[in-house]
Design an enzyme around this catalytic site. Structure first.
Site, PDB file in Angstrom:
ATOM      1  N   GLU A  21      19.505  78.493  42.422  1.00 45.75           N
ATOM      2  CA  GLU A  21      20.914  78.167  42.679  1.00 45.75           C
ATOM      3  C   GLU A  21      21.761  79.417  42.899  1.00 45.75           C
ATOM      4  O   GLU A  21      22.974  79.332  42.999  1.00 45.75           O
ATOM      5  CB  GLU A  21      21.478  77.314  41.551  1.00 45.75           C
ATOM      6  CG  GLU A  21      21.263  77.866  40.157  1.00 45.75           C
ATOM      7  CD  GLU A  21      21.784  76.927  39.062  1.00 45.75           C
ATOM      8  OE1 GLU A  21      22.570  76.021  39.344  1.00 45.75           O
ATOM      9  OE2 GLU A  21      21.394  77.144  37.892  1.00 45.75           O
ATOM     10  N   ASP A  39      25.713  75.101  42.905  1.00 43.66           N
ATOM     11  CA  ASP A  39      25.976  76.528  42.735  1.00 43.66           C
ATOM     12  C   ASP A  39      25.510  77.340  43.933  1.00 43.66           C
ATOM     13  O   ASP A  39      26.159  78.316  44.304  1.00 43.66           O
ATOM     14  CB  ASP A  39      25.295  77.037  41.455  1.00 43.66           C
ATOM     15  CG  ASP A  39      26.125  76.695  40.244  1.00 43.66           C
ATOM     16  OD1 ASP A  39      27.342  76.948  40.280  1.00 43.66           O
ATOM     17  OD2 ASP A  39      25.574  76.134  39.280  1.00 43.66           O
ATOM     18  N   HIS A  75      32.053  69.707  37.211  1.00 41.66           N
ATOM     19  CA  HIS A  75      31.214  68.894  36.334  1.00 41.66           C
ATOM     20  C   HIS A  75      31.887  67.599  35.932  1.00 41.66           C
ATOM     21  O   HIS A  75      31.237  66.617  35.610  1.00 41.66           O
ATOM     22  CB  HIS A  75      30.728  69.716  35.147  1.00 41.66           C
ATOM     23  CG  HIS A  75      29.627  70.619  35.573  1.00 41.66           C
ATOM     24  ND1 HIS A  75      29.854  71.898  36.006  1.00 41.66           N
ATOM     25  CD2 HIS A  75      28.302  70.385  35.734  1.00 41.66           C
ATOM     26  CE1 HIS A  75      28.708  72.424  36.389  1.00 41.66           C
ATOM     27  NE2 HIS A  75      27.753  71.541  36.236  1.00 41.66           N
ATOM     28  N   CYS A  87      18.369  69.060  42.557  1.00 38.51           N
ATOM     29  CA  CYS A  87      19.170  68.311  41.590  1.00 38.51           C
ATOM     30  C   CYS A  87      20.655  68.524  41.794  1.00 38.51           C
ATOM     31  O   CYS A  87      21.473  67.989  41.057  1.00 38.51           O
ATOM     32  CB  CYS A  87      18.744  68.630  40.163  1.00 38.51           C
ATOM     33  SG  CYS A  87      18.788  70.384  39.781  1.00 38.51           S
TER      34      CYS A  87
HETATM   35  C1  PEP Z   1      23.587  72.840  40.685  1.00 34.56           C
HETATM   36  O1  PEP Z   1      24.149  73.939  40.569  1.00 34.56           O
HETATM   37  O2  PEP Z   1      23.372  72.308  41.791  1.00 34.56           O
HETATM   38  C2  PEP Z   1      23.156  72.105  39.492  1.00 34.56           C
HETATM   39  C3  PEP Z   1      22.442  71.015  39.588  1.00 34.56           C
HETATM   40  O3  PEP Z   1      23.557  72.571  38.288  1.00 34.56           O
HETATM   41  P1  PEP Z   1      25.048  72.363  37.708  1.00 34.56           P
HETATM   42  O4  PEP Z   1      25.768  71.402  38.627  1.00 34.56           O
HETATM   43  O5  PEP Z   1      24.912  71.819  36.342  1.00 34.56           O
HETATM   44  O6  PEP Z   1      25.614  73.721  37.760  1.00 34.56           O
HETATM   45 MG    MG Z   2      24.132  74.931  38.677  1.00 31.14          MG
END
Ligand code: PEP
Ligand code: MG
Length: 579
Positions: free
Chosen positions: A439, A463, A195, A510
């Site tokens: 995910e 994920d 992140h 996303c």
């Molecule tokens: C993902 O897992 O692709 C996602 C968009 O969520 P995060 O990156 O916040 O886990």
């Molecule tokens: Mg995620």
């Protein structure tokens, strides 16, 4: 002038771009202490040092208290009050004095006593009280810092010219990086979809992670080049290298400016197939950047970032204020608000959550699991979201759904919150769309069932890849195995899109895969409806989409699905016709 010779260190390309600047070294949080024997005639002086350090710490805490009070109000300022109380605790003082009387140096005496208290806190059952150990540790570190005459440099001391070098940065740290507008960063550990890296991509800050020992190889104010495209840093750059990289930086800057001109043009292929380009955000302040980037919606609002760098839960009012601000500004475009996804690498020190203790936090009490276990936190957020839905177009999304039961349980709580709001005569959008992230492999396999019960889905490749390929997304040692082009991932994506379309719902993505222009043609060929990406990446994705034919990429995508290995897949990708 010493001879300059480039030292090139390879890591993981965490966020693209080039940055040249001076090292801002963020030291490790742990203070290394040694036990020294203090002779009897020096013990009085040792106690005086302790008194001075306590007085200095008290004065600093009072300043912190006033600052917090002015910015956030009385309630938050209580955090500093708690620290003051610990500082003045007579039992702690008595125990430290006793050790000094026995000939122990003051730094070590404090360390020992604090450590003993922390250990006793660890046996407390109640999560909230157990986590108060962090306050005690904090106070101990502050006093020891003053005794040693040095305070840990914090990111607050960085500036626009800094390249932050650290062993690790938490997502919370990157919030400060954002405020300080640093030029770039380089870390010992971490991967492309940690992140911390994601926040850097959102801010268009070049970053390289997974450099193993960079934080012990540089010194403050060294000149460093961060090449986030190649995933390497150059220490001690020679004048020729500096000139080369400055040139490259200027070229990339010019390309970016040119791409920005695409802002108001539609994301449409040369044979008129249109898709949606949305943006990912983690903070309401990003809305203007999103609108400036030409995005026509927010495809992922990572609300858990609100929980970082603080010790108390956000109130319902705070949720409402943040979401209504974003939604109103984005109106008439939609905002997909994802309910909190705490856990994994997004840990928080909030008393209630005991996630720090999990051996495998990515497989633990994360996201929707945490919300279902602590419904009060969930309800608090849902009330804020629903109230804000009266101010624009909100779509609600649950993270990390892995079973249909979780979806049902979450919806049950949502329904109850709606009923409560109705009874209280509070207005909200009764037709608000509810969707699920896909995910987790188990959700991808039952997408046919999930798709019948939601209004939309969004694929979280960050994920999905980690859980499907058994590759920790933040572990640089396995970064080369983290591959969006693994045939299983591509088949999952196609399956999710096809089954969702059969059920009549749209599919977004996303995860960071959607932000990479290299993958855009295949995703388009698979039939993805919406790309939700870091604002800074929008022009690049749009340019690719506007240069290809939908028919061509559909054919290519079909060929790719027959492949069993990555090499054949990348060969086929290279045949895509770009205009
Ligand atoms: C993902 O897992 O692709 C996602 C968009 O969520 P995060 O990156 O916040 O886990
Ligand atoms: Mg995620």
């Amino acid at each position: 002038m010493p001879n300059k010779k480039d030292i090139v260190i390879k890591g993981v390309a965490a966020s693209p771009g080039i940055a040249i600047g001076k090292v801002f070294l963020l030291e490790n949080d742990d203070i290394c202490l040694i036990h020294k024997e203090i002779p009897e005639n020096a013990r009085k002086d040792e106690k005086k040092r302790l008194n001075d350090a306590i007085e200095k710490t008290k004065a600093e805490l009072k300043i912190t208290h006033d600052k917090i009070n002015n910015v956030l109000g009385k309630n938050y300022a209580q955090i500093a009050d708690v620290h003051l109380l610990i500082l003045e605790d007579p039992t702690i003082r008595k125990d430290v004095d006793k050790l000094i009387d026995d000939g122990v140096n003051v730094e070590y005496a404090i360390f020992k006593i604090i450590d003993k208290i922390v250990r006793s806190f660890e046996t407390i059952e109640d999560d909230y009280f157990r986590e108060r150990k962090l306050d005690i540790q904090d106070v101990g570190k502050k006093i020891i810092g003053n005794l040693l005459g040095k305070q840990r440099k914090t990111l607050a001391n960085s500036n626009e010219d800094s390249i932050v070098v650290a062993h690790n940065l938490t997502p919370g740290d990157t919030v400060t990086i954002k405020e300080k507008l640093v030029k770039g960063f380089a870390t010992d550990i971490g991967g492309k979809t940690s992140h911390t890296a994601i926040v850097a991509q959102g801010l268009a800050i070049p970053a390289v992670a997974g450099l193993k020992v960079i934080s012990s190889q540089v010194e403050a104010d060294d000149i460093i080049i961060v090449d986030g495209n190649k995933g390497e840093v150059i220490l001690n750059p020679s004048p020729e290298t500096l000139v080369k990289y400055k040139k490259e930086y200027n070229v990339q800057f010019a390309i970016r400016k040119k791409l920005e001109k695409l802002k108001d043009l539609p994301a449409e292929t040369i044979d008129n197939h249109k898709v949606l380009i949305f943006a990912n955000i983690d903070n309401p302040d990003e809305v203007q950047t999103v609108l400036d980037s030409g995005a026509t919606g927010i495809g992922l609002y990572r609300t858990e970032f609100m929980y970082f760098n603080r010790n108390t839960m956000p109130s319902e009012e705070e949720h409402f204020e943040k979401y209504s601000k974003v939604t109103e500004a984005m109106s008439p475009y939609p905002t997909i608000i994802r309910t909190i996804d705490l856990g994994g690498d997004k840990l928080t020190k909030m008393g209630l959550l005991n996630m720090e203790r999990e051996a495998n936090p990515f497989l633990g009490l994360r996201a929707i699991r945490l919300c279902l276990k602590y419904p009060d936190i969930f309800i608090n957020q849902l009330r804020g979201i629903l109230k804000a839905s009266a101010y624009g177009k909100i779509r609600l999304m649950y993270p990390m759904i892995s079973t249909l039961t979780e979806l049902h349980e979450a919806n049950k709580i949502l329904e109850k919150v709606k009923q409560d709001l109705k009874k209280e005569n509070i207005k909200f959008d009764e037709e608000m769309d509810v969707g699920s992230m896909i995910e987790v492999p188990s959700a991808a396999m039952i997408i046919d069932a999930i798709a019948k019960e939601v209004d939309f889905v969004s694929i979280g490749t960050n994920d999905l890849i980690q859980y499907t390929l058994a590759v920790d997304r933040v572990n640089e040692n396995v970064a080369s195995l983290y591959d969006p082009l693994h045939p299983t991932i591509l088949r999952f994506i196609k399956h999710i899109i096809d089954e969702s379309h059969k059920a009549g719902i749209g599919v977004g993505m996303c995860g960071e895969m959607a932000s990479d222009p290299y993958y855009a043609p295949i995703l388009l060929g698979f039939g993805l409806d919406e790309f939700s990406v870091a604002s800074a990446q929008i022009p690049k994705i749009k340019r690719v989409i506007r240069s290809i034919s939908f028919k061509n990429v559909q054919e290519v995508a079909e060929e790719i699905l027959k492949c069993g290995d990555r090499d054949s897949i990348s060969k086929i990708i290279s045949t895509i016709q770009i205009q």
